[in-house]
Structure formats: structure tokens, C-alpha cells
Design an enzyme around this catalytic site. Structure first.
Site, PDB file in Angstrom:
ATOM      1  N   GLY A 185     -62.275 -11.972   6.986  1.00 16.81           N
ATOM      2  CA  GLY A 185     -61.625 -12.149   5.699  1.00 16.81           C
ATOM      3  C   GLY A 185     -60.185 -11.709   5.684  1.00 16.81           C
ATOM      4  CB  ILE A 187     -54.509 -11.490  13.240  1.00 14.89           C
ATOM      5  CG1 ILE A 187     -53.824 -10.695  14.353  1.00 14.89           C
ATOM      6  CG2 ILE A 187     -54.813 -12.909  13.709  1.00 14.89           C
ATOM      7  CD1 ILE A 187     -54.719 -10.478  15.571  1.00 14.89           C
ATOM      8  N   PRO A 188     -51.219 -11.462  12.163  1.00 12.96           N
ATOM      9  CG  PRO A 188     -49.625  -9.876  11.525  1.00 12.96           C
ATOM     10  CD  PRO A 188     -51.081 -10.024  11.878  1.00 12.96           C
ATOM     11  CG  LEU A 212     -44.433 -12.205  18.043  1.00 12.88           C
ATOM     12  CD1 LEU A 212     -44.765 -12.934  19.341  1.00 12.88           C
ATOM     13  CD2 LEU A 212     -42.954 -12.399  17.712  1.00 12.88           C
ATOM     14  N   GLY A 229     -46.606  -5.464  21.668  1.00 10.69           N
ATOM     15  CA  GLY A 229     -47.506  -4.752  22.562  1.00 10.69           C
ATOM     16  C   GLY A 229     -46.905  -3.443  23.050  1.00 10.69           C
ATOM     17  CG  ASP A 259     -52.333  -4.841  21.175  1.00 11.19           C
ATOM     18  OD1 ASP A 259     -53.404  -5.213  20.669  1.00 11.19           O
ATOM     19  OD2 ASP A 259     -52.231  -4.461  22.365  1.00 11.19           O
ATOM     20  CE1 TYR A 280     -53.065  -0.793  27.034  1.00 12.83           C
ATOM     21  CE2 TYR A 280     -51.985  -1.133  24.920  1.00 12.83           C
ATOM     22  CZ  TYR A 280     -52.768  -1.610  25.946  1.00 12.83           C
ATOM     23  OH  TYR A 280     -53.251  -2.889  25.882  1.00 12.83           O
ATOM     24  CE  LYS A 318     -55.804  -3.969  23.252  1.00  7.34           C
ATOM     25  NZ  LYS A 318     -54.563  -3.248  22.922  1.00  7.34           N
ATOM     26  CG  HIS A 325     -59.002  -1.903  26.608  1.00 12.03           C
ATOM     27  ND1 HIS A 325     -58.084  -0.893  26.457  1.00 12.03           N
ATOM     28  CD2 HIS A 325     -58.305  -2.944  27.098  1.00 12.03           C
ATOM     29  CE1 HIS A 325     -56.880  -1.310  26.844  1.00 12.03           C
ATOM     30  NE2 HIS A 325     -56.992  -2.547  27.245  1.00 12.03           N
TER      31      HIS A 325
END
Length: 333
Positions: A9, A12-13, A15, A18, A43, A48, A78, A111
């Protein structure tokens, strides 16, 4: 910015910025720069190693820019492979929320369809891995569903999942995955995966749209690998439209995928250029589309080979499940 609807619902854009491969001392400032350039999707991932600094950048942005609120942004994170045991999922999510200084995530992804023992980033020996028989994806997913129930996450999804693994999960879940984030670019177009996801209302997000030339040597990198940015066809299309090869690649993902894409840059001008790729050209020429479609060589830059150890539960065959056809999955009602 254009967005894609999700089965949850939400939207998500098209672009996303990251944060993989960005050092912790740089990422906070780049978050501010990316949002100023027009990015609305950030993201992230616990793996990371920079989520606390991303959080600092988000707070500074909210404090310094009255035009940007939390509701204006779409934040993804993630669940790492060492947190797949059901009892580890919620603590991992809460740590991510604490680091990002957020009350909720817009999207929480598994992930990889790979389970690791606690404390391991990547496997060195057999004992570091847990088979999916011993730590089933469905059990991990059930805990992610509870996070949706409790308002900690708006949408849940997966990353690096084959159509077969998506099909198996759909047969066991209560809340279907809204997103499958995978490597995707003209050398790896994944038409069968897109066809399956479209049939099951799962949005595809493409990572490494430029081929990730700056990834570490240990991440499936080989000498003299083909370069998307230096590909003659992509350069010809870029010259024709008076844009950069990177802009062609980003635009291709959003328009021809069609799917959302993730990219990064440490340059303010490149950040603006990436956002401009959505409108700087129009791939409405059938000849251009045909030339780019012909580039598909099923070439992965992130192969997943780092999950394979001697006598281990994961192989390249059962990671990507390429022996299973999408037609057979779609015929299985």
C-alpha cells in the site's frame, strides 16, 4: 520524483541513494547532500557498518531543512545473515532503528537467502554457516511480519532471491514480500525474474546499476571484467542523447526495467546528475531499446560465490536456482 506502488500500500521512489561502500566518516554529509539533490529513498544495511552515521546525517537534515520531514523519505535497511534465527530478528531491527534514530523503517529486507552463525560477516569454514533446513527462511520471515504488525516496519521484502525462493516463501507467508532487491543492469536484465515478480506483484529494485566498479576486490571481482560505463553501445546512446553513460544506465533501469534503482556518489555534481537522469533523456527510440536489450549476457558482478565453502550447504546452483524455470513456477498454482 516518480515512484512505484508496492503491494503493502506504500510507494517506493524510483531512485535511491545507496550507502554501501561509503565510509562512516563520509556518509553523514553525503546523506545531507543526496537529500538536497532530490533523493528521497535512502538504502542502508547493518552490514555496511555505517548506519549510526547515516542516522546522524538524517537528524542533521531534519534539523536544518524545514521542508524535509521523516514522512518525505523512504528508508530501507536489511537484516544480515547472522541474524536469521527468529530470536535474533527483533533485536537486530531495534539496533538498526536506534542507529538510524528512527521510529520505523519504510522497508526491511532479508539481505540474502543465506544463514550464518552469530558473529560472522562472511564464512571462512563450514562451521560458520547454517543450512536453510536448520534455519528456514519462513521462520525468519515470520518475525519480520511481526515487526509490521507492531508498526516498526511498513513494508518487508527480500534481496538476492531467485524466483524459486520467492515462490517457496509466498507459499508459507502471511504478508507477501513487497520488494526483491537484486543486481540488475543491461548485462544482467533478468527477464524471467521480472516476469515472475510482475505476476506476483513484487516490486524489483536494482542494485549495482553501473556494475559496481568500485567494489572491494574480495567481492567477486576479477581482472579485465567487462565495464558497463565503457561499453561502446552505452556510450553511443549517451552521445546521441547528450548525457553520460551513467545517466543512460540509471534511466534504462527505471524506464526499461521497469524498476527502482540504487546508486551512490561522493560528488555533489554526480548526485545531481543521477537525479537528473530520470528526465535528462527519453529512451523512446525502439532502436535504442533494442541495442540495450541486446547487451544482456547474464553477467553478475556480485556472484555470491563468497557463500560457498567446501562441503557447505550453499552452492552457486542452489543460491540462484537457475535450473528451475519461471514457467513451471507460474503454472504451479
Amino acid at each position: 520524483m516518480q515512484s512505484f506502488p508496492l503491494s503493502s500500500g506504500y510507494s517506493i521512489p524510483s531512485l535511491g541513494f545507496g550507502t554501501w561502500k561509503i565510509s562512516s566518516d563520509q556518509v553523514g554529509g553525503l546523506i545531507e547532500e543526496a537529500i538536497a539533490a532530490g533523493y528521497r529513498h535512502i538504502d542502508c544495511a547493518a552490514a555496511y557498518g555505517n548506519e549510526a552515521q547515516v542516522g546522524e546525517g538524517l537528524v542533521k537534515c531534519f534539523q536544518s531543512n524545514n521542508d524535509i520531514t521523516r514522512e518525505d523519505l523512504f528508508i530501507t535497511s536489511k537484516l544480515w545473515n547472522s541474524k536469521h534465527k527468529p530470536e535474533d530478528v527483533r533485536p537486530a531491527l531495534m539496533q538498526t532503528l536506534k542507529d538510524l534514530q528512527l521510529d520505523y523503517l519504510d522497508l526491511f529486507l532479508m539481505h540474502w537467502p543465506v544463514a550464518l552463525q552469530e558473529g560472522h560477516g562472511f564464512p571462512v569454514e563450514l562451521q560458520d554457516l547454517i543450512s536453510l533446513d536448520d534455519c528456514p527462511i519462513a521462520a525468519t520471515w515470520a518475525e519480520m511480519e511481526k515487526a509490521v504488525d507492531d508498526g516498526l516496519v511498513r513494508s518487508i521484502g527480500v534481496s538476492n532471491f531467485s524466483p524459486k525462493k520467492l515462490h517457496e516463501l509466498l507459499g508459507q507467508c502471511r504478508i507477501p514480500p513487497a520488494v526483491n532487491q537484486v543486481e540488475c543492469h543491461p548485462y544482467l536484465q533478468l527477464p524471467d525474474l521480472h516476469r515472475y515478480c510482475q505476476a506476483k506483484n513484487i516490486h524489483v529494485t536494482g542494485y549495482s546499476p553501473l556494475g559496481s566498479p568500485d567494489r572491494p576486490d574480495g567481492v567477486s571481482k576479477v581482472a579485465d571484467e567487462p565495464s558497463l560505463l565503457q561499453d561502446a553501445t552505452i556510450q553511443q546512446v549517451a552521445e546521441k542523447h547528450k548525457v553520460s553513460p551513467a545517466q543512460v544506465l540509471l534511466h534504462w533501469g527505471v524506464v526499461c526495467g521497469p524498476h527502482s534503482v540504487l546508486c551512490k556518489s561522493s560528488s555533489r555534481e554526480r548526485l545531481k546528475e543521477n537525479v537528473a537522469s530520470l528526465t535528462a533523456l527519453t529512451l523512446d527510440d525502439d532502436d535504442d531499446k533494442a541495442k540495450l536489450k541486446a547487451l544482456d549476457r547474464h553477467r553478475r558482478y556480485i556472484t555470491g560465490e563468497f557463500w560457498v565453502v567446501p562441503n557447505g550447504p550453499y552452492t552457486m546452483d542452489n543460491l540462484w536456482d537457475e535450473a528451475t524455470t519461471v514457467d513451471s513456477l507460474l503454472a504451479d498454482k
